[in-house]
Write an enzyme that holds these catalytic residues in place. Structure first.
Site, PDB file in Angstrom:
ATOM      1  N   SER A 293      20.049 -66.673   8.150  1.00  0.00           N
ATOM      2  CA  SER A 293      19.594 -65.702   9.155  1.00  0.00           C
ATOM      3  C   SER A 293      19.984 -66.178  10.545  1.00  0.00           C
ATOM      4  CB  SER A 293      18.074 -65.545   9.097  1.00  0.00           C
ATOM      5  OG  SER A 293      17.443 -66.565   9.861  1.00  0.00           O
ATOM      6  N   ASP A 294      19.993 -65.266  11.487  1.00  0.00           N
ATOM      7  CA  ASP A 294      20.181 -65.695  12.867  1.00  0.00           C
ATOM      8  C   ASP A 294      18.918 -66.434  13.326  1.00  0.00           C
ATOM      9  OD1 ASP A 294      21.299 -66.089  15.392  1.00  0.00           O
ATOM     10  OD2 ASP A 294      22.261 -64.125  15.366  1.00  0.00           O
ATOM     11  N   TRP A 295      19.035 -67.084  14.466  1.00  0.00           N
ATOM     12  CA  TRP A 295      18.030 -68.061  14.912  1.00  0.00           C
ATOM     13  C   TRP A 295      16.716 -67.417  15.365  1.00  0.00           C
ATOM     14  CZ3 TRP A 295      21.085 -70.583  12.434  1.00  0.00           C
ATOM     15  CH2 TRP A 295      21.334 -71.953  12.568  1.00  0.00           C
TER      16      TRP A 295
END
Ligand SMILES: *[C@@H]1O[C@H](CO)[C@@H](O)[C@H](O)[C@H]1NC(C)=O
Ligand SMILES: *[C@@H]1O[C@H](CO)[C@@H](O)[C@H](O)[C@H]1NC(C)=O
Ligand SMILES: *[C@@H]1O[C@H](CO)[C@@H](O)[C@H](O)[C@H]1NC(C)=O
Ligand SMILES: *[C@@H]1O[C@H](CO)[C@@H](O)[C@H](O)[C@H]1NC(C)=O
Ligand SMILES: *[C@@H]1O[C@H](CO)[C@@H](O)[C@H](O)[C@H]1NC(C)=O
Length: 577
Positions: A293-295
């Site tokens: 996933s993105d941060w």
């Protein structure tokens, strides 16, 4: 006696079992299964987190961050992305080895994997990349796109692989899906090598399913930028480069923060979106690698002194634990920029998530470590790293690309001889003076002028947000008037850094020459202006340059080449005679 020997035999088996994942003669699958079978829920949960690693002492704790030692030993994390510039490669290599040593001292000794945003160009933004310091310095990926040269992209990636042994694909290759597809394949080939293995750098292709169609061109790190829109009904077009990347062996994929509006998909962030991750990416497109996933999708935090709510777009109402559950249910394997393994352990204890579900993701993540050779050779060779990073031939190749990627949009005077009196803006006089030129203080005294400009943007507040350049692509009326006086006074060479497609018809009309760069140093500009060593512009625009900001606002976010009457078209680029 008999009983004892059985116990002894059992112990012996256990001892053998516990070591066989270390046996390099076994297949990767055998090693993965052996290790997985020995892992506790806590150890599995640790694998699911990809946290940030500042180059700081391992025992330092702050308000927003547990110490690295704590993350390694207590939270059992083994994936970290390295923050901060690298000015001394040997120091950084030693630092990484010190982290590795702690990881190897844990019960199972699972080695750490280090990742990074790109660090081979000019952008300096903790959220997207670091400016090259010790590394060879190249134009941004747009500059590689300007050269339309897949073999150069592969060479770049091959050099970056050797210098870094880590990277992720960031930025873009421009507006054309076919060109992007060709270049992303070359990029993956350069980082992975012919066969993915111990000499490879794994890559994260991002951001799925295409991060271009942002509502009003905003960025979905921020609340006001959470929507991705498809007014042109052009969703599938954005999948073209991802299909090419998957066919070329993409290892990892990152869904973007944004949520799709007005499509058949749920209007929730892409990592919360089962229709996107499981149905589209994994089932329809057949992607089998790691989905990270993105941060920061779970926990509210602070970045560069700025409060940043978790990017849980469309599911803001969920608790942290519910967000984690939703992300796992959507088919994501790893939580980027989060350090919350306790949430996963709780979910398993509650019966909300099965251990088998964790195994699906942990298996993929361990496989990546085994294939990269991290179990067999966990330490960075400091001498080799020190000798590889910034190697003269790599630096030369980056410098060469900076010059060749120059894109000449208009021209009445270039190339010039090294002579004359020069008026300068945006470039230090010492660069010209060291070439024997005279620098003067006003346009009136000058025979030539150089204006080195940045693409216009509207400054945003906040330590983090200020790095994201958005807003109008035109200069203000005041600045246009100021520049007009210079163009009317002296033949002016304008060099503009196109980090976005600027709307600058007035410069195209009145400057004596208009050059675009995609990340270049002042020496590169001067070598091009003076045709030093035969350097001249070889780039072609990787996107259209629009007529006005109004034309951009009237265009559809998801449709390429959609602004009315652009000043220059994709592919435009003059050459010297
Ligand atoms: C961290 O480790 C260093 C070096 O071992 C030591 O000098 C320092 O006191 C430690 N700091 C903390 C907060 O434990
Ligand atoms: C530090 O670790 C504790 C215990 O796992 C956790 O509850 C807390 O959220 C962590 N803090 C940060 C800032 O990550
Ligand atoms: C996003 O789209 C929704 C649904 O169309 C809309 O209500 C909202 O105002 C848009 N913008 C933001 C920033 O949420
Ligand atoms: C790293 O390389 C530099 C330049 O070649 C050299 O001066 C330095 O001693 C090297 N350091 C190590 C630790 O190898
Ligand atoms: C120009 O470069 C010189 C020498 O590197 C430096 O001393 C000076 O501060 C620079 N000037 C500006 C305005 O950056």
């Amino acid at each position: 006696m008999k009983r004892m020997s059985i116990v002894a035999a059992a112990l012996l088996t256990l001892a053998q079992a516990s070591k066989s994942y270390r046996d390099a003669s076994l297949s990767v699958s055998e090693r993965v299964e052996d290790l997985l079978a020995q892992m506790t829920v806590e150890e599995k949960a640790g694998q699911l987190f990809h946290s940030m690693l500042p180059q700081a002492p391992l025992n330092v704790t702050s308000e927003t961050r547990n110490s690295t030692e704590f993350m390694l030993k207590e939270q059992l994390l083994t994936h970290f992305n390295l923050l901060g510039g690298i000015s001394n490669p040997a120091e950084t290599a030693n630092f990484i080895n010190s982290v590795q040593k702690v990881a190897l001292s844990t019960r199972l000794g699972i080695p750490v994997t280090i990742s990074t945003d790109p660090r081979h160009a000019f952008t300096e933004n903790i959220g997207t990349g670091f400016a090259a310091t010790s590394f060879s310095q190249w134009p941004e990926s747009l500059g590689l796109a300007a050269l339309r040269d897949a073999s150069l992209v592969e060479k770049f990636a091959d050099i970056a692989r050797q210098e870094a042994r880590w990277s992720r694909i960031a930025n873009t290759m421009g507006e054309d899906a076919a060109l992007t597809s060709e270049l992303v394949v070359a990029y993956l080939k350069g980082f992975h090598g012919e066969n993915f293995g111990p000499d490879s750098v794994s890559t994260v292709t991002k951001h799925f399913p295409g991060a271009g169609p942002m509502e009003n061109g905003e960025d979905s790190h921020f609340v006001y930028g959470k929507n991705q829109t498809y007014p042109g009904n052009n969703f599938d077009h954005h999948l073209i480069p991802f299909k090419a990347a998957i066919a070329a062996g993409a290892r990892q994929m990152m869904p973007y923060y944004s949520r799709p509006i007005g499509t058949k998909y749920e209007e929730v962030g892409f990592s919360f979106n089962k229709g996107i991750v499981t149905d589209l990416l994994q089932h329809e497109l057949g992607f089998k690698g790691v989905v990270c996933s993105d941060w920061g999708l779970i926990t509210d935090t602070e970045i560069a002194g700025q409060d940043m709510p978790a990017r849980a777009w469309g599911v803001e109402y969920l608790s942290e634990k519910e967000r984690a559950l939703r992300i796992l249910q959507s088919g994501v394997d790893q939580f980027g920029g989060e350090t919350r393994p306790e949430l996963i352990v709780d979910l398993v204890k509650d019966g909300a998530v099965s251990e088998e579900r964790l195994d699906v993701s942990v298996r993929k993540l361990l496989r990546e470590k085994f294939e990269l050779g991290l179990f067999d050779s966990p330490f960075v060779d400091v001498t080799k790293a020190n000798g590889t990073v910034g190697k003269p031939e790599f630096v030369q190749a980056g410098n060469d690309a900076q010059r060749r990627a120059y894109t000449l949009l208009t021209n009445t005077i270039l190339p010039l001889k090294v002579e004359g009196k020069w008026y300068l803006e945006g470039i230090n006089a010492t660069y010209l003076e060291s070439r024997g030129l005279t620098v003067v203080k006003t346009p009136e005294e000058a025979e030539f002028a150089i204006l080195r400009l940045q693409t216009p943007y509207v400054p945003r507040p906040g330590g983090f947000e200020k790095n994201y350049h958005t807003g109008t692509l035109e200069f203000s009326e005041e600045e246009k008037g100021r520049q007009a006086k210079i163009y009317a006074t002296v033949p002016t060479i304008v060099d503009i850094r196109l980090e976005r497609p600027a709307a600058i018809p007035e410069i195209a009309e009145h400057a004596a020459a208009l050059l675009a760069n995609f990340g270049s140093g002042p020496e590169a500009l001067l070598d091009v202006i003076f045709n030093v060593n035969g350097y001249g512009p070889e780039g072609k625009l990787p996107f259209d340059l629009p007529r006005s900001n109004a034309a951009v606002e009237a265009s559809r976010e998801d449709v390429p080449f959609d602004t009315k009457d652009p000043v220059f078209r994709f592919g435009h680029g003059l050459r010297y005679e």
